[in-house]
Design a protein around this motif. Structure first.
Motif, PDB file in Angstrom:
ATOM      1  N   LEU A 111     -63.223  49.588  -0.260  1.00 65.76           N
ATOM      2  CA  LEU A 111     -63.895  50.305   0.818  1.00 65.76           C
ATOM      3  C   LEU A 111     -63.444  51.760   0.870  1.00 65.76           C
ATOM      4  CD1 LEU A 111     -65.652  50.417   3.380  1.00 65.76           C
ATOM      5  CD2 LEU A 111     -63.636  49.658   4.671  1.00 65.76           C
ATOM      6  N   ILE A 112     -62.125  51.982   0.753  1.00 64.72           N
ATOM      7  CA  ILE A 112     -61.590  53.344   0.780  1.00 64.72           C
ATOM      8  C   ILE A 112     -62.069  54.114  -0.457  1.00 64.72           C
ATOM      9  CG2 ILE A 112     -59.477  54.733   0.703  1.00 64.72           C
ATOM     10  CD1 ILE A 112     -58.088  52.497   2.267  1.00 64.72           C
ATOM     11  N   GLU A 113     -62.062  53.456  -1.619  1.00 61.28           N
ATOM     12  CA  GLU A 113     -62.515  54.106  -2.857  1.00 61.28           C
ATOM     13  C   GLU A 113     -63.970  54.558  -2.752  1.00 61.28           C
ATOM     14  OE1 GLU A 113     -60.274  52.521  -6.811  1.00 61.28           O
ATOM     15  OE2 GLU A 113     -61.504  51.037  -5.772  1.00 61.28           O
ATOM     16  N   ASN A 114     -64.813  53.696  -2.206  1.00 60.13           N
ATOM     17  CA  ASN A 114     -66.252  53.983  -2.169  1.00 60.13           C
ATOM     18  C   ASN A 114     -66.651  54.926  -1.040  1.00 60.13           C
ATOM     19  OD1 ASN A 114     -66.731  52.255  -4.363  1.00 60.13           O
ATOM     20  ND2 ASN A 114     -66.909  50.467  -3.027  1.00 60.13           N
ATOM     21  N   SER A 115     -65.886  54.920   0.065  1.00 62.68           N
ATOM     22  CA  SER A 115     -66.318  55.675   1.244  1.00 62.68           C
ATOM     23  C   SER A 115     -65.442  56.873   1.595  1.00 62.68           C
ATOM     24  CB  SER A 115     -66.378  54.730   2.462  1.00 62.68           C
ATOM     25  OG  SER A 115     -67.249  53.641   2.234  1.00 62.68           O
ATOM     26  N   TYR A 116     -64.199  56.904   1.105  1.00 65.67           N
ATOM     27  CA  TYR A 116     -63.290  57.955   1.571  1.00 65.67           C
ATOM     28  C   TYR A 116     -62.591  58.715   0.438  1.00 65.67           C
ATOM     29  CZ  TYR A 116     -63.979  55.486   5.967  1.00 65.67           C
ATOM     30  OH  TYR A 116     -64.547  54.901   7.065  1.00 65.67           O
ATOM     31  N   ASN A 117     -61.995  57.984  -0.491  1.00 69.21           N
ATOM     32  CA  ASN A 117     -61.210  58.651  -1.543  1.00 69.21           C
ATOM     33  C   ASN A 117     -61.220  57.782  -2.800  1.00 69.21           C
ATOM     34  OD1 ASN A 117     -59.393  59.946  -3.168  1.00 69.21           O
ATOM     35  ND2 ASN A 117     -57.625  59.715  -1.815  1.00 69.21           N
ATOM     36  N   ASN A 118     -61.944  58.218  -3.812  1.00 71.20           N
ATOM     37  CA  ASN A 118     -62.034  57.402  -5.024  1.00 71.20           C
ATOM     38  C   ASN A 118     -60.764  57.452  -5.873  1.00 71.20           C
ATOM     39  OD1 ASN A 118     -62.180  59.955  -6.109  1.00 71.20           O
ATOM     40  ND2 ASN A 118     -64.268  59.747  -6.907  1.00 71.20           N
ATOM     41  N   GLN A 119     -59.789  58.249  -5.442  1.00 71.94           N
ATOM     42  CA  GLN A 119     -58.506  58.328  -6.145  1.00 71.94           C
ATOM     43  C   GLN A 119     -57.378  57.706  -5.310  1.00 71.94           C
ATOM     44  OE1 GLN A 119     -58.036  59.516  -9.327  1.00 71.94           O
ATOM     45  NE2 GLN A 119     -60.287  59.580  -9.355  1.00 71.94           N
ATOM     46  N   ILE A 120     -57.731  56.802  -4.399  1.00 76.58           N
ATOM     47  CA  ILE A 120     -56.732  56.227  -3.499  1.00 76.58           C
ATOM     48  C   ILE A 120     -55.622  55.497  -4.253  1.00 76.58           C
ATOM     49  CG2 ILE A 120     -58.189  54.172  -3.152  1.00 76.58           C
ATOM     50  CD1 ILE A 120     -55.644  55.690  -0.663  1.00 76.58           C
TER      51      ILE A 120
END
Length: 222
Positions: free
Chosen positions: A72-81
């Motif tokens: 979810l974070i990768e797709n919506s906020y930061n793809n380098q999480i």
């Protein structure tokens, strides 16, 4: 998510002893290799491998984080999480090594006396340390005394460091059911109560509670 400090943010170590005083280490050689790289290598070399089916179910929080939260974070906020978390762990590891070294030095330089059930430290030397080093110092003392750390959270560490830094001449803190931390003048005591001492403490408490409720019973000479 559950709450942690620098040590928790360091993540799993590449190599660590199976217990604090053990000479046997657990080594994780694939820890810094991405899963997709391992799968790709196995496919290219036609190696057969197995997948733990329990890792594909959301029965545990760690699986929910890996399967739901991280994507979810990768797709919506930061793809380098993932890389960001890895970099954070490396930074925390470097800081942890520094704090660990300072806390070990503080432990050795301030130690006055130690025995089977107690450790005594020079409180004036401890008071010169920073809060971060003091908290790690407390951790080292508890580990050395084989005190289980499961129920020792931030609040108890903070209460212990506050006791160390207090200007009061005498103060004490029950850190666990059988471990008491005492500041007496210029010395700091970590004292483990023996079974006999615990029984006596419970007996004295019961006696004091009885007196508070019913008052002292006068002795009448026959």
């Amino acid at each position: 998510i559950r709450g942690t400090g620098i040590r928790g943010l360091c993540g799993i170590k590449l190599k660590r002893p199976v217990s604090p005083k053990s000479n046997i280490s657990v080594i994780r050689p694939f820890l810094n290799i991405w899963k997709k790289e391992i799968i790709s290598y196995l496919n290219e070399t036609s190696f057969q491998y197995r997948t733990d089916s329990s890792n594909l179910k959301n029965d545990f929080n760690r699986n929910k984080i890996r399967l739901d939260l991280i994507p979810l974070i990768e797709n919506s906020y930061n793809n380098q999480i993932k890389q960001g978390l890895l970099n954070l762990a490396k930074i925390c590891n470097n800081n942890e090594k520094l704090v660990e070294g300072l806390s070990f030095a503080l432990f050795n330089n301030s130690l006055v006396e130690n025995g089977k059930h107690k450790y005594i430290f020079n409180c004036q030397k401890l008071q010169q340390a920073t809060e971060t080093v003091l908290q790690r110092f407390v951790h080292e003392v508890l580990t050395t005394m084989n005190i289980p750390l499961k129920n020792i959270g931030y609040i108890k560490y903070k209460k212990t460091t506050d006791l160390i830094k207090t200007s009061n001449k005498y103060e004490e803190l029950n850190l666990t059911a059988n471990l008491k931390v005492i500041k007496d003048e210029e010395k700091l005591y970590f004292h483990i109560s023996t079974e006999n001492e615990l029984v006596k403490t419970k007996r004295d408490k019961a006696s004091n509670d009885f007196i508070k409720q019913f008052g002292e019973i006068p002795l009448v000479a026959p």
